[in-house]
Design an enzyme around this catalytic site. Sequence first.
Site, PDB file in Angstrom:
ATOM      1  N   HIS A 160       0.866  -1.181   0.000  1.00 38.06           N
ATOM      2  CA  HIS A 160       0.000   0.000   0.000  1.00 38.06           C
ATOM      3  C   HIS A 160       0.900   1.227   0.000  1.00 38.06           C
ATOM      4  O   HIS A 160       1.694   1.434   0.920  1.00 38.06           O
ATOM      5  CB  HIS A 160      -0.926   0.015   1.216  1.00 38.06           C
ATOM      6  CG  HIS A 160      -1.931   1.139   1.174  1.00 38.06           C
ATOM      7  ND1 HIS A 160      -3.196   0.973   0.652  1.00 38.06           N
ATOM      8  CD2 HIS A 160      -1.839   2.436   1.553  1.00 38.06           C
ATOM      9  CE1 HIS A 160      -3.848   2.122   0.732  1.00 38.06           C
ATOM     10  NE2 HIS A 160      -3.040   3.028   1.264  1.00 38.06           N
ATOM     11  N   CYS A 161       0.782   2.044  -1.034  1.00 33.72           N
ATOM     12  CA  CYS A 161       1.687   3.171  -1.215  1.00 33.72           C
ATOM     13  C   CYS A 161       1.010   4.477  -0.784  1.00 33.72           C
ATOM     14  O   CYS A 161       0.003   4.878  -1.380  1.00 33.72           O
ATOM     15  CB  CYS A 161       2.120   3.276  -2.681  1.00 33.72           C
ATOM     16  SG  CYS A 161       3.263   4.628  -2.999  1.00 33.72           S
ATOM     17  N   PRO A 162       1.518   5.139   0.239  1.00 33.92           N
ATOM     18  CA  PRO A 162       0.904   6.407   0.671  1.00 33.92           C
ATOM     19  C   PRO A 162       1.060   7.520  -0.351  1.00 33.92           C
ATOM     20  O   PRO A 162       0.259   8.461  -0.377  1.00 33.92           O
ATOM     21  CB  PRO A 162       1.646   6.730   1.974  1.00 33.92           C
ATOM     22  CG  PRO A 162       2.952   6.028   1.857  1.00 33.92           C
ATOM     23  CD  PRO A 162       2.677   4.778   1.080  1.00 33.92           C
ATOM     24  N   ASN A 172      -1.843   6.943  -2.441  1.00 36.52           N
ATOM     25  CA  ASN A 172      -3.057   6.674  -1.673  1.00 36.52           C
ATOM     26  C   ASN A 172      -3.844   5.519  -2.284  1.00 36.52           C
ATOM     27  O   ASN A 172      -5.055   5.600  -2.485  1.00 36.52           O
ATOM     28  CB  ASN A 172      -3.933   7.931  -1.583  1.00 36.52           C
ATOM     29  CG  ASN A 172      -5.091   7.767  -0.596  1.00 36.52           C
ATOM     30  OD1 ASN A 172      -4.986   7.000   0.362  1.00 36.52           O
ATOM     31  ND2 ASN A 172      -6.190   8.463  -0.830  1.00 36.52           N
TER      32      ASN A 172
END
Length: 378
Positions: A168-170, A173
């Site tokens: 999950h890549c911030p 998002n």
Amino acid sequence: MQCGKMAAPPPPGGAAGAWGGVRRRCQRLLYWVPVLFISSILCWSYYAYVTQLCLLTMTNIGEKVVCLVAYHIFFMLFVWSYWKTIFTLPMNPSKEFHLSYSDKESLEREPRGESQQEVLRRAAKDLPIYTRTMSGAIRYCDRCRLVKPDRCHHCSVCDKCILKMDHHCPWVNNCVGFSNYKFFLLFLAYSLLYCLFIAATDLQYFIKFWTNDLPDTQAKFHIMFLFFAAAMFSVSLSSLFGYHCWLVSKNKSTLEVFRAPIFRHRTDKNGFSLGFSKNLRQVFGDEKKYWLLPVFSSLGDGCSFPTCLVNQDPEQASTPGGLNSTSKNENHLFPAKPLRDSQSHLLTDTPSWSETSAKAEKGKVGMSNPALTMENET
């Protein structure tokens, strides 16, 4: 004297539930902060490069035209791939992997033990799954109430099971998985090229800034910070892009590097690797004209993947073509038909399945596996 009716008491937990909803909405807004940060940096870099550097600082017309044309090509590809990475919805397991209503009731009613093992055996016996938990159990998600396909994981941020989840890549998002992994790779590639191009064309003016050869205007400060930002992002992006290129060459995800996939008979960190060429085609597809464009062209449906293992799970009713090869150097065929488009059950006889493997495995359907237990996994 007429008595009025007493007001009904508020439902228990009403205030707590409302506060929880507000908190979740605030969290969702906060998740967009990294995206807004990247977008603001991108907008400023556009202004600094196009207006301050090209239009106001460069004096050579030919240099100005070439830089503007090349810059807008890199800028367009960067924004396009970034947009696709952010707004492409992660793919979730198809309905075949969800438990039926009766199976869900059985899991809730029966205590952990042989009864639940039998429920999961019945649900998974015809599914093309070959990976297991560390204890050898079927990978089951109790939050999504489904049997996890191979390489599928539950994302605690999205609260969903994501097909071929990488991480999950911030900064986008979003979950990076089967549906947008190609877009993520192109985003890294084009953002790196974008930064390298800016740093290369801005270098001579950056040097002039330190030698006081630039006019004393606000443009020189934009030129200085533009070079610093481009050079700094180039270093970080090059390492990240190189890492993901290595992952593609080995047909691994970030999660599989930290925890190797466990198959029925053993753990194999290279179980999904088919060789460099086939690994590359799994992500980018067979048509090379689409490789450099952020359009979906990955092979398969995200629910099943070919492996290089010789010994497959004996509980499977049949094996996808090319999966049960006797050598890692043999051809490995990708499933020709996505599971969700099948008109019959998942592993019925079609041209894309191996008839020889099906005959060899006939009669083994429904065999009891003592290692099969339900294990919650995120």
